[in-house]
Motif scaffolding. Structure first.
Motif, PDB file in Angstrom:
ATOM      1  N   TYR A  70       3.762   0.842  -2.557  1.00 38.22           N
ATOM      2  CA  TYR A  70       3.040   0.391  -3.757  1.00 38.22           C
ATOM      3  C   TYR A  70       3.391   1.296  -4.954  1.00 38.22           C
ATOM      4  O   TYR A  70       3.713   0.809  -6.046  1.00 38.22           O
ATOM      5  CB  TYR A  70       1.518   0.414  -3.494  1.00 38.22           C
ATOM      6  CG  TYR A  70       0.726   0.171  -4.755  1.00 38.22           C
ATOM      7  CD1 TYR A  70       0.501  -1.119  -5.212  1.00 38.22           C
ATOM      8  CD2 TYR A  70       0.246   1.248  -5.510  1.00 38.22           C
ATOM      9  CE1 TYR A  70      -0.192  -1.345  -6.404  1.00 38.22           C
ATOM     10  CE2 TYR A  70      -0.436   1.032  -6.697  1.00 38.22           C
ATOM     11  CZ  TYR A  70      -0.657  -0.265  -7.135  1.00 38.22           C
ATOM     12  OH  TYR A  70      -1.323  -0.475  -8.310  1.00 38.22           O
ATOM     13  N   GLU A  71       3.345   2.593  -4.737  1.00 39.53           N
ATOM     14  CA  GLU A  71       3.636   3.533  -5.835  1.00 39.53           C
ATOM     15  C   GLU A  71       5.092   3.423  -6.279  1.00 39.53           C
ATOM     16  O   GLU A  71       5.404   3.580  -7.462  1.00 39.53           O
ATOM     17  CB  GLU A  71       3.322   4.973  -5.412  1.00 39.53           C
ATOM     18  CG  GLU A  71       1.868   5.224  -5.051  1.00 39.53           C
ATOM     19  CD  GLU A  71       0.907   5.014  -6.224  1.00 39.53           C
ATOM     20  OE1 GLU A  71       1.335   5.108  -7.379  1.00 39.53           O
ATOM     21  OE2 GLU A  71      -0.285   4.758  -5.957  1.00 39.53           O
ATOM     22  N   ASP A  86      -3.700   8.218   7.789  1.00 39.84           N
ATOM     23  CA  ASP A  86      -5.121   8.271   8.123  1.00 39.84           C
ATOM     24  C   ASP A  86      -5.346   7.898   9.584  1.00 39.84           C
ATOM     25  O   ASP A  86      -6.127   8.537  10.283  1.00 39.84           O
ATOM     26  CB  ASP A  86      -5.916   7.318   7.218  1.00 39.84           C
ATOM     27  CG  ASP A  86      -6.224   7.995   5.887  1.00 39.84           C
ATOM     28  OD1 ASP A  86      -6.115   9.229   5.812  1.00 39.84           O
ATOM     29  OD2 ASP A  86      -6.554   7.276   4.929  1.00 39.84           O
ATOM     30  N   SER A  99       0.057  13.472  -3.029  1.00 34.20           N
ATOM     31  CA  SER A  99      -0.611  12.209  -3.346  1.00 34.20           C
ATOM     32  C   SER A  99       0.407  11.092  -3.092  1.00 34.20           C
ATOM     33  O   SER A  99       1.623  11.348  -2.988  1.00 34.20           O
ATOM     34  CB  SER A  99      -1.033  12.192  -4.815  1.00 34.20           C
ATOM     35  OG  SER A  99       0.128  12.198  -5.630  1.00 34.20           O
ATOM     36  N   ALA A 100      -0.059   9.853  -3.026  1.00 31.65           N
ATOM     37  CA  ALA A 100       0.874   8.732  -2.827  1.00 31.65           C
ATOM     38  C   ALA A 100       1.849   8.639  -4.005  1.00 31.65           C
ATOM     39  O   ALA A 100       3.033   8.316  -3.826  1.00 31.65           O
ATOM     40  CB  ALA A 100       0.093   7.439  -2.667  1.00 31.65           C
ATOM     41  N   SER A 125       0.836  -1.212   0.000  1.00 35.55           N
ATOM     42  CA  SER A 125       0.000   0.000   0.000  1.00 35.55           C
ATOM     43  C   SER A 125       0.865   1.253   0.000  1.00 35.55           C
ATOM     44  O   SER A 125       2.092   1.172   0.065  1.00 35.55           O
ATOM     45  CB  SER A 125      -0.952   0.005   1.220  1.00 35.55           C
ATOM     46  OG  SER A 125      -0.244   0.342   2.387  1.00 35.55           O
ATOM     47  N   GLY A 126       0.211   2.387  -0.113  1.00 34.05           N
ATOM     48  CA  GLY A 126       0.853   3.678   0.070  1.00 34.05           C
ATOM     49  C   GLY A 126       2.077   3.920  -0.795  1.00 34.05           C
ATOM     50  O   GLY A 126       2.105   3.649  -1.998  1.00 34.05           O
ATOM     51  N   ILE A 127       3.125   4.425  -0.161  1.00 34.65           N
ATOM     52  CA  ILE A 127       4.340   4.840  -0.865  1.00 34.65           C
ATOM     53  C   ILE A 127       5.053   3.631  -1.481  1.00 34.65           C
ATOM     54  O   ILE A 127       5.564   3.699  -2.600  1.00 34.65           O
ATOM     55  CB  ILE A 127       5.265   5.575   0.126  1.00 34.65           C
ATOM     56  CG1 ILE A 127       4.573   6.863   0.618  1.00 34.65           C
ATOM     57  CG2 ILE A 127       6.615   5.897  -0.506  1.00 34.65           C
ATOM     58  CD1 ILE A 127       5.172   7.441   1.892  1.00 34.65           C
ATOM     59  N   ILE A 156       1.721  12.278   3.262  1.00 35.43           N
ATOM     60  CA  ILE A 156       0.869  11.607   2.279  1.00 35.43           C
ATOM     61  C   ILE A 156      -0.250  10.862   2.988  1.00 35.43           C
ATOM     62  O   ILE A 156      -0.003  10.142   3.955  1.00 35.43           O
ATOM     63  CB  ILE A 156       1.709  10.592   1.446  1.00 35.43           C
ATOM     64  CG1 ILE A 156       2.867  11.326   0.780  1.00 35.43           C
ATOM     65  CG2 ILE A 156       0.854   9.895   0.399  1.00 35.43           C
ATOM     66  CD1 ILE A 156       4.197  11.052   1.415  1.00 35.43           C
ATOM     67  N   ARG A 157      -1.465  10.996   2.452  1.00 38.83           N
ATOM     68  CA  ARG A 157      -2.599  10.331   3.103  1.00 38.83           C
ATOM     69  C   ARG A 157      -2.633   8.856   2.737  1.00 38.83           C
ATOM     70  O   ARG A 157      -3.451   8.416   1.942  1.00 38.83           O
ATOM     71  CB  ARG A 157      -3.899  10.988   2.666  1.00 38.83           C
ATOM     72  CG  ARG A 157      -4.103  12.379   3.157  1.00 38.83           C
ATOM     73  CD  ARG A 157      -5.559  12.661   3.399  1.00 38.83           C
ATOM     74  NE  ARG A 157      -5.980  12.037   4.614  1.00 38.83           N
ATOM     75  CZ  ARG A 157      -6.042  12.659   5.797  1.00 38.83           C
ATOM     76  NH1 ARG A 157      -5.748  13.915   5.883  1.00 38.83           N
ATOM     77  NH2 ARG A 157      -6.422  12.013   6.868  1.00 38.83           N
ATOM     78  N   THR A 158      -1.756   8.099   3.311  1.00 39.28           N
ATOM     79  CA  THR A 158      -1.770   6.652   3.165  1.00 39.28           C
ATOM     80  C   THR A 158      -2.534   6.094   4.361  1.00 39.28           C
ATOM     81  O   THR A 158      -2.870   6.847   5.288  1.00 39.28           O
ATOM     82  CB  THR A 158      -0.336   6.111   3.183  1.00 39.28           C
ATOM     83  OG1 THR A 158       0.239   6.476   4.435  1.00 39.28           O
ATOM     84  CG2 THR A 158       0.497   6.687   2.051  1.00 39.28           C
ATOM     85  N   PRO A 159      -2.774   4.783   4.404  1.00 36.76           N
ATOM     86  CA  PRO A 159      -3.446   4.208   5.581  1.00 36.76           C
ATOM     87  C   PRO A 159      -2.764   4.614   6.885  1.00 36.76           C
ATOM     88  O   PRO A 159      -3.408   4.870   7.888  1.00 36.76           O
ATOM     89  CB  PRO A 159      -3.330   2.705   5.334  1.00 36.76           C
ATOM     90  CG  PRO A 159      -3.308   2.581   3.841  1.00 36.76           C
ATOM     91  CD  PRO A 159      -2.575   3.792   3.350  1.00 36.76           C
TER      92      PRO A 159
END
Ligand code: NAP
Length: 348
Positions: free
Chosen positions: A55-56, A254, A276-277, A51-53, A248-251
């Motif tokens: 993943y990107e 949040d 953004s992520a 997820s998040g960073i 960054i609004r990752t899980p």
């Protein structure tokens, strides 16, 4: 190094002019790496790409054609991430994309770390880049422990990554070449200078537990780790850097915001500063592949360039690293203490 300075000069929140990780890849293929085939010859290990960073980061690096190994505690979730990555990248100019491999790694367990490192060494003949991205961010009290009895931020963010790096160092060294040094990228945070850190008591056995301090302590240790690695291994072909990705609004974030929203006033610049992520992964990808960083290391990167030392009165949105984040004496001691804790050799 200042290719992205103008894009970072004004901030307008997620999706503004600041570059994404894919933009970094495209620029690197166009300007940085004249022999575009060489990025596709890299083998890159990324922790926590579900997820998040992370993943990107994986998505952008997949687009280079490099061979990726992603680690995850939940392999089904990792396979879903891979499906999304593969379907999101459209083939360019006959570029060949290599299959992404998953390695099961529960960072709450040192036994799992050792097993996963063995698995990576078996499957990856070379390792050119190691990205220590995964992160735990437990905000609950009382403190939570890993399976080995370590405070969780400390155990997952720092100790587990230290062990993984230690076990992969010989392969990183063997994979280095004069034209492309191997690289280690440690994900840190500007938070290392915003909260009290407790390196003398990282498991909070004597100090009252404070989750943000635990997180900051683990992330400061990751900067020290990168600094030590670069100082001792650069002449053996390995360069190491630390990265602040931005906010960054990752899980992860949040969870933090949900918890603090009623208690803390957010700084006015918070919404503008958010990335953004895709943008949040840009500095990691820059650290991993930018040609201008060849033969550079022992530095703290943010916004796709060198971070600056922060004055003491700088606020949370101003970036920069604390002066105390570069301290050879502390770095040497931390390396020794961590090797002792893990029962691994100090000299490799
Ligand atoms: N977001 C920000 O604003 C921000 C700011 C500064 C620094 N960072 C750093 O950036 C890195 C990535 O964070 P993110 O925001 O992308 O967070 P995220 O979306 O929550 O991703 C964290 C990743 O770490 C993995 N992970 C967590 N605990 C693990 C464990 N015990 N074993 C194995 N994997 C584990 C997660 O796996 P699961 O999917 O299984 O949970 C996930 O893949 C972290 O090191 C973080 O400290 C983030």
């Amino acid at each position: 190094m200042d290719r992205y300075a103008v894009a970072h000069a004004s901030r307008n929140g997620p999706g503004d002019a600041r570059p994404t990780a894919l933009q970094i890849v495209q620029d690197e293929l166009q300007y940085g790496d004249k022999s575009s085939s060489s990025l596709s010859e890299l083998t890159i290990v990324i922790t926590g790409a579900t997820s998040g960073i992370g993943y990107e980061t994986a998505q952008a690096l997949y687009a280079t054609g490099a061979k990726l190994f992603i680690t995850a505690r939940d392999t089904a979730k990792a396979r879903q991430a891979i499906d999304r990555i593969v379907s999101s990248i459209s083939p360019v100019n006959g570029r060949r994309y290599q299959e992404i491999e998953v390695v099961c790694m529960d960072m709450d367990s040192l036994a799992s770390m050792r097993h996963a490192a063995g698995e990576i060494l078996t499957r990856a003949k070379t390792i050119n880049v190691l990205i220590n991205n995964a992160g735990a961010y437990r905000l609950s009290c009382p403190r939570i422990h890993t399976k080995d009895g370590l405070e969780r931020n400390w155990g997952v963010n720092y100790i587990a990554h230290f062990l993984l790096t230690h076990l992969l160092l010989p392969r990183l060294e063997a994979s280095s070449s004069p034209v492309r040094r191997s690289r280690i990228v440690n994900l840190s945070t500007t938070g290392h200078r915003l909260f009290p850190t407790h390196l003398e008591d990282p498991n909070f056995e004597k100090t009252p537990y404070e989750p943000m301090s635990a997180y900051a302590t683990s992330k400061l240790a990751l900067i020290y780790h990168a600094n030590y690695l670069d100082r001792h291994f650069s002449d053996r072909g390995i360069r190491a850097v630390s990265v602040h990705p931005g906010t960054i609004r990752t899980p992860m974030l949040d969870k933090y915001d949900a918890l603090r929203s009623e208690k803390v006033d957010l700084p006015p610049a918070y919404a503008e500063e958010l990335k953004s992520a895709e943008q949040g992964a840009a500095t990691t990808v820059f650290a991993a592949i930018a040609a201008c960083l060849e033969d550079k290391g022992g530095v703290y990167l943010e916004n796709c360039t060198y971070g600056k030392e922060a004055a003491e009165d700088l606020g949370p949105m101003d970036g920069g690293y604390a002066a105390f984040a570069f301290d050879e004496e502390v770095e040497e001691r931390l390396w020794k203490d961590t090797c002792k804790l893990l029962g691994v050799s100090e000299a490799l």
